[in-house]
Design a protein around this motif. Structure first.
Motif: not given
Length: 377
Positions: A240-254, A270-281
């Motif tokens: 829903n056009l939210s970078a923070s939601t995209a990162q949170s969703d990606a973290e949950t998926i992983l 989405d790209g930066p959000a996913l990069a952050k999620a993968v790095t965090t994980a």
């Protein structure tokens, strides 16, 4: 009137076009990629940093010639996008450069990006522009369905509406779309993912809308590229056009889907959000990320190798050529303008391609050099 930005870009593109022979071939702005039957393991991930500049240069030159000697004092145009993201800075730069080249004052050349990406913000700005006597506007509509009635009213009153970034099928603005052929862009993303995963593994898609035409077309192209492989899309999330939601969703998926080997981010943030999620994980290098667009954070992640590839649009061209088309619609009329535009359209008869590029780590410097020459910060 000047065509300075295209002259500069043509020179830049000529220098880098030899680097793209292994990537996409171009014809009238279209992009063709390797057949989806190609075995990913046999393909090296390569980029393509040429766009559709030559055709757009020719079109702008013809519009400028048709406008020569005519008054543009009555032109009052705007570029209205869907969210205040870094991605649109290039569009703003191009739009303002196009207006300057045409001699249109800044007060009659308005760029607007909704701060929070909400429909209410976009609708409010459009209403304000109507009150200021707008003669035409380009728009990346947040909700095409809800915009249908307003667009019909605007067109009936002689206001030209140009779809950019995402087509507006079923509306009065469906006759012309200036932007990326989105299914082709999605296909390129799928090809990149296929190469990165060696043709097998589960992937997740994260996107800002499940109804916008650009999103649905990109996802369709992405899945088409994966057809015949052992890669499956098992999760699709709307952020829903939210970078923070995209990162949170990606973290949950992983965390919940250890079988996921790849992430595809469709919207610019989405790209930066996913990069952050993968790095965090702690899964950098284990999860293949393919994204869309060229936000600075996305390019930085491509340079570092966190993002394998990003499929690039050229919003600068959407802004620059969009200004020319909107001015021509007011001064020359729709029929005369479309007669000039028609030879440059894709085979569907409505798409004026701003080009498709694919940027990998090896193409980073060539692409950023092109941005610099276009004056994109």
């Amino acid at each position: 009137m000047r065509i300075k930005r295209h002259q500069t870009a043509v020179a830049a593109t000529a220098l880098i076009i030899a680097l793209t022979a292994a990537g996409c071939s171009k014809s009238s702005g279209s992009t063709t990629s390797a057949s989806s039957s190609t075995t990913a393991a046999a393909v090296t991930l390569t980029g393509n940093v040429s766009f559709n500049d030559a055709n757009l240069t020719a079109l702008d030159t013809k519009i400028a010639a048709a406008l020569k000697g005519k008054s543009l004092s009555g032109v009052n145009i705007a570029m209205v996008v869907n969210v205040a993201a870094d991605y649109w800075n290039a569009g703003k730069t191009g739009f303002q450069a196009g207006c300057t080249a045409l001699g249109i004052s800044s007060s009659n050349c308005i760029f607007y990006a909704p701060p929070n990406g909400t429909l209410t913000e976009q609708d409010s700005e459009l209403e304000s522009l109507r009150g200021k006597g707008i003669t035409g506007y380009s728009i990346s509509a947040i909700d095409p369905a809800s915009a249908k009635s307003a667009i019909a009213t605007d067109v009936s009153k002689g206001i030209f509406v140009l779809a950019i970034d995402s087509p507006l099928p079923g509306t009065a603005a469906q006759g012309l779309y200036l932007g990326t052929p989105n299914e082709q862009a999605g296909y390129q993303a799928g090809e990149a993912m296929k190469t990165e995963l060696g043709g097998k593994g589960n992937v997740a898609i994260l996107v800002g809308s499940l109804t916008a035409a650009n999103a649905t077309e990109r996802i369709a192209g992405f899945k088409q590229a994966l057809a015949g492989t052992s890669i499956n899309v098992t999760v699709t999330e709307n952020d829903n056009l939210s970078a923070s939601t995209a990162q949170s969703d990606a973290e949950t998926i992983l965390a919940n889907h250890p079988d996921i080997k790849g992430l595809y981010g469709v919207y610019s943030y989405d790209g930066p959000a996913l990069a952050k999620a993968v790095t965090t994980a702690g899964k950098t290098g284990q999860i293949a990320i393919v994204s869309d667009d060229t936000d600075p954070a996305t390019l930085s992640a491509v340079q570092s190798g966190t993002i394998a590839a990003t499929v690039a649009q050229m919003p600068y061209y959407q802004g620059y050529t969009g200004a020319y088309i909107l001015a021509a619609e007011k001064v020359l009329g729709s029929d005369a303008t479309m007669a000039i535009v028609k030879p440059y359209l894709e085979s569907d008869g409505t798409t004026l391609s701003s080009g498709v590029g694919v940027i990998t780590k090896s193409d980073y410097s060539q692409y950023t050099s092109l941005e610099t020459q276009l004056g994109i910060g």
